[in-house]
Design a protein around this motif. Structure first.
Motif, PDB file in Angstrom:
ATOM      1  N   TYR A 129     -21.355 -10.347   1.942  1.00 36.36           N
ATOM      2  CA  TYR A 129     -21.867 -10.659   3.276  1.00 36.36           C
ATOM      3  C   TYR A 129     -20.763 -10.614   4.328  1.00 36.36           C
ATOM      4  O   TYR A 129     -21.015 -10.371   5.510  1.00 36.36           O
ATOM      5  CB  TYR A 129     -22.524 -12.047   3.293  1.00 36.36           C
ATOM      6  N   SER A 130     -19.491 -10.836   3.911  1.00 38.26           N
ATOM      7  CA  SER A 130     -18.375 -10.871   4.858  1.00 38.26           C
ATOM      8  C   SER A 130     -18.043  -9.494   5.405  1.00 38.26           C
ATOM      9  O   SER A 130     -17.369  -9.378   6.434  1.00 38.26           O
ATOM     10  CB  SER A 130     -17.129 -11.456   4.195  1.00 38.26           C
ATOM     11  N   GLU A 131     -18.489  -8.446   4.708  1.00 37.31           N
ATOM     12  CA  GLU A 131     -18.196  -7.066   5.064  1.00 37.31           C
ATOM     13  C   GLU A 131     -16.698  -6.792   5.092  1.00 37.31           C
ATOM     14  O   GLU A 131     -16.242  -5.828   5.703  1.00 37.31           O
ATOM     15  CB  GLU A 131     -18.843  -6.686   6.400  1.00 37.31           C
ATOM     16  N   GLN A 132     -15.924  -7.638   4.445  1.00 33.84           N
ATOM     17  CA  GLN A 132     -14.486  -7.418   4.327  1.00 33.84           C
ATOM     18  C   GLN A 132     -14.247  -6.365   3.260  1.00 33.84           C
ATOM     19  O   GLN A 132     -14.862  -6.402   2.197  1.00 33.84           O
ATOM     20  CB  GLN A 132     -13.783  -8.723   3.953  1.00 33.84           C
ATOM     21  N   PRO A 133     -13.367  -5.403   3.508  1.00 32.93           N
ATOM     22  CA  PRO A 133     -13.092  -4.381   2.488  1.00 32.93           C
ATOM     23  C   PRO A 133     -12.395  -4.987   1.275  1.00 32.93           C
ATOM     24  O   PRO A 133     -11.912  -6.129   1.324  1.00 32.93           O
ATOM     25  CB  PRO A 133     -12.174  -3.394   3.226  1.00 32.93           C
ATOM     26  N   PRO A 134     -12.322  -4.247   0.181  1.00 35.00           N
ATOM     27  CA  PRO A 134     -11.612  -4.752  -0.995  1.00 35.00           C
ATOM     28  C   PRO A 134     -10.187  -5.170  -0.650  1.00 35.00           C
ATOM     29  O   PRO A 134      -9.585  -4.660   0.304  1.00 35.00           O
ATOM     30  CB  PRO A 134     -11.631  -3.561  -1.955  1.00 35.00           C
ATOM     31  N   LEU A 135      -9.632  -6.097  -1.437  1.00 36.55           N
ATOM     32  CA  LEU A 135      -8.267  -6.553  -1.218  1.00 36.55           C
ATOM     33  C   LEU A 135      -7.291  -5.416  -1.506  1.00 36.55           C
ATOM     34  O   LEU A 135      -7.401  -4.730  -2.526  1.00 36.55           O
ATOM     35  CB  LEU A 135      -7.966  -7.741  -2.127  1.00 36.55           C
ATOM     36  N   THR A 136      -6.340  -5.222  -0.616  1.00 40.98           N
ATOM     37  CA  THR A 136      -5.398  -4.112  -0.752  1.00 40.98           C
ATOM     38  C   THR A 136      -4.282  -4.452  -1.726  1.00 40.98           C
ATOM     39  O   THR A 136      -3.666  -5.519  -1.636  1.00 40.98           O
ATOM     40  CB  THR A 136      -4.792  -3.754   0.615  1.00 40.98           C
ATOM     41  N   LEU A 137      -4.021  -3.558  -2.663  1.00 33.65           N
ATOM     42  CA  LEU A 137      -2.892  -3.706  -3.574  1.00 33.65           C
ATOM     43  C   LEU A 137      -1.640  -3.175  -2.879  1.00 33.65           C
ATOM     44  O   LEU A 137      -1.641  -2.064  -2.338  1.00 33.65           O
ATOM     45  CB  LEU A 137      -3.150  -2.940  -4.867  1.00 33.65           C
ATOM     46  N   LEU A 138      -0.570  -3.977  -2.888  1.00 40.74           N
ATOM     47  CA  LEU A 138       0.646  -3.666  -2.143  1.00 40.74           C
ATOM     48  C   LEU A 138       1.839  -3.525  -3.089  1.00 40.74           C
ATOM     49  O   LEU A 138       1.802  -3.995  -4.225  1.00 40.74           O
ATOM     50  CB  LEU A 138       0.912  -4.776  -1.120  1.00 40.74           C
ATOM     51  N   PRO A 139       2.923  -2.879  -2.630  1.00 40.79           N
ATOM     52  CA  PRO A 139       4.087  -2.671  -3.508  1.00 40.79           C
ATOM     53  C   PRO A 139       4.645  -3.980  -4.053  1.00 40.79           C
ATOM     54  O   PRO A 139       4.856  -4.945  -3.315  1.00 40.79           O
ATOM     55  CB  PRO A 139       5.101  -1.984  -2.587  1.00 40.79           C
ATOM     56  N   GLY A 140       4.891  -4.011  -5.366  1.00 42.76           N
ATOM     57  CA  GLY A 140       5.417  -5.203  -6.005  1.00 42.76           C
ATOM     58  C   GLY A 140       6.933  -5.193  -6.070  1.00 42.76           C
ATOM     59  O   GLY A 140       7.590  -4.181  -5.801  1.00 42.76           O
ATOM     60  N   THR A 141       7.504  -6.325  -6.445  1.00 36.01           N
ATOM     61  CA  THR A 141       8.948  -6.461  -6.619  1.00 36.01           C
ATOM     62  C   THR A 141       9.215  -7.153  -7.953  1.00 36.01           C
ATOM     63  O   THR A 141       8.290  -7.642  -8.614  1.00 36.01           O
ATOM     64  CB  THR A 141       9.568  -7.300  -5.475  1.00 36.01           C
ATOM     65  N   GLY A 142      10.490  -7.219  -8.346  1.00 35.51           N
ATOM     66  CA  GLY A 142      10.853  -7.915  -9.571  1.00 35.51           C
ATOM     67  C   GLY A 142      10.164  -7.334 -10.787  1.00 35.51           C
ATOM     68  O   GLY A 142      10.240  -6.134 -11.039  1.00 35.51           O
ATOM     69  N   PHE A 143       9.464  -8.194 -11.535  1.00 32.58           N
ATOM     70  CA  PHE A 143       8.749  -7.728 -12.724  1.00 32.58           C
ATOM     71  C   PHE A 143       7.743  -6.638 -12.391  1.00 32.58           C
ATOM     72  O   PHE A 143       7.377  -5.835 -13.260  1.00 32.58           O
ATOM     73  CB  PHE A 143       8.014  -8.893 -13.393  1.00 32.58           C
ATOM     74  N   TYR A 144       7.267  -6.634 -11.155  1.00 33.73           N
ATOM     75  CA  TYR A 144       6.215  -5.696 -10.769  1.00 33.73           C
ATOM     76  C   TYR A 144       6.733  -4.532  -9.914  1.00 33.73           C
ATOM     77  O   TYR A 144       5.958  -3.887  -9.215  1.00 33.73           O
ATOM     78  CB  TYR A 144       5.108  -6.442 -10.033  1.00 33.73           C
ATOM     79  N   SER A 145       8.027  -4.266  -9.975  1.00 34.54           N
ATOM     80  CA  SER A 145       8.577  -3.101  -9.272  1.00 34.54           C
ATOM     81  C   SER A 145       7.930  -1.823  -9.819  1.00 34.54           C
ATOM     82  O   SER A 145       7.693  -1.694 -11.020  1.00 34.54           O
ATOM     83  CB  SER A 145      10.093  -3.034  -9.471  1.00 34.54           C
ATOM     84  N   GLY A 146       7.645  -0.904  -8.926  1.00 37.35           N
ATOM     85  CA  GLY A 146       7.005   0.342  -9.336  1.00 37.35           C
ATOM     86  C   GLY A 146       5.511   0.230  -9.534  1.00 37.35           C
ATOM     87  O   GLY A 146       4.877   1.148 -10.047  1.00 37.35           O
TER      88      GLY A 146
END
Length: 314
Positions: A129-146
């Protein structure tokens, strides 16, 4: 359906007290160029920072019979079931703060031809109902680099931390107290004796779910990750894709289960199914990302100082 979605008003940014000024000034002095490039789009996007607010709670439905609505007088199929709840807070009008049940069981059909559905129409995050788009995945750091990962931002629904509803009981925040007591205390039953797990029901190819150390917590449909036990836990999943993942929407669906390894003689019933939606899209230039990060830190600091100011007045 069990519950109808209601349009929730956005909270407005409140004025900061005098104690906020030194931090705000220091940010502006350190990074004026970055702020000038990033502030306009960030403010146009939302009026409140949600990164420091726990949005998701696990409650136990204590409503036995529907008192009103289409199915008034019928047994609630969610009674004594675990339920994922999303908190809609309103700092300006805390008495209007309330929960939405996400993916709860629901009735389908007429009174003469009823079936029970193990989910409902309000079963996605962000809520449809919020019509908000899906949550955006953004560049990670540390363990999640790449990798591209889920990160708390100024967007509603982006803080994926999950806590038991009982964690609100001793909060000094007025909106949290209204949340805890909302719906006539419907969700207040303790989770003590339960050992709560998150079971994977479906997942898009290329999407993964990890913990704070970068390890995947589930790999295949049917896998269960233990969130915690009783009324004292806090869990934040990290959804991620490879940095080179194709652009598009990625989703994962779950249900909450009581693993039956606690002290409860009869485990709590499982929840309905619910989904989280994410998107991989073109990432802004690095300077813009850095600028948005500074804006987020500034908003987070001001938000926390506002709460300190309000608490000092209590």
């Amino acid at each position: 359906m069990i519950s109808k979605n209601t349009i929730c008003s956005k909270k407005q940014v409140t004025q900061t007290g005098k104690r906020s000024a030194p931090i705000a000034v220091s940010f502006l002095v350190v990074a004026p160029l970055l702020l000038s490039t990033a502030l306009a789009p960030a403010q146009a996007d939302d009026t409140h920072n949600h990164s420091d607010e726990t949005g998701f709670y696990i409650g136990l439905d204590g409503l036995e019979v529907f008192p009103t609505g289409t199915y008034a007088g019928l047994e609630n199929p969610n009674y004594n079931r675990l339920t994922l709840l999303f908190a809609h807070r309103n700092e300006d009008q805390p008495e209007s703060s309330h929960f939405h049940g996400i993916g709860a069981y629901s009735y389908l059909g007429s009174l003469n031809n009823l079936t029970i559905n193990p989910t409902n129409t309000n079963n996605r995050i962000p809520e449809s109902y919020s019509e908000q788009p899906p949550l955006t995945l953004l560049p990670g750091t540390g363990f999640y680099s790449g990798r591209l990962i889920s990160i708390p931002t100024d967007k509603e629904y982006s803080n994926l931390t999950i806590e038991p509803l009982a964690s609100l009981k001793t909060s000094k925040e007025l909106d949290n107290q209204y949340l805890f007591n909302s719906s006539n205390g419907r969700w207040q039953s303790s989770l003590e004796g339960g050992n709560i797990g998150l079971q994977l029901a479906s997942i898009s190819s290329g999407l993964n779910i990890g913990d704070s150390a970068g390890f995947d917590i589930v790999n295949s449909v049917g896998d269960i990750y233990t969130i915690g036990s009783g009324d004292n836990f806090s869990f934040t999943p990290t959804f991620w894709t490879d940095a080179a993942a194709p652009l598009g929407t990625y989703s994962a669906s779950f249900k909450l289960v009581d693993l039956g390894t606690g002290s409860n003689p009869i485990p709590f019933k499982e929840s309905g199914t619910f989904s989280f939606d994410f998107e991989v899209k073109t990432v802004p230039e690095s300077s813009t990302v850095l600028g948005l990060g500074i804006v987020g830190l500034l908003a987070l600091s001001l938000s926390r100082l506002q709460k300190l100011n309000r608490n000092s007045l209590n």
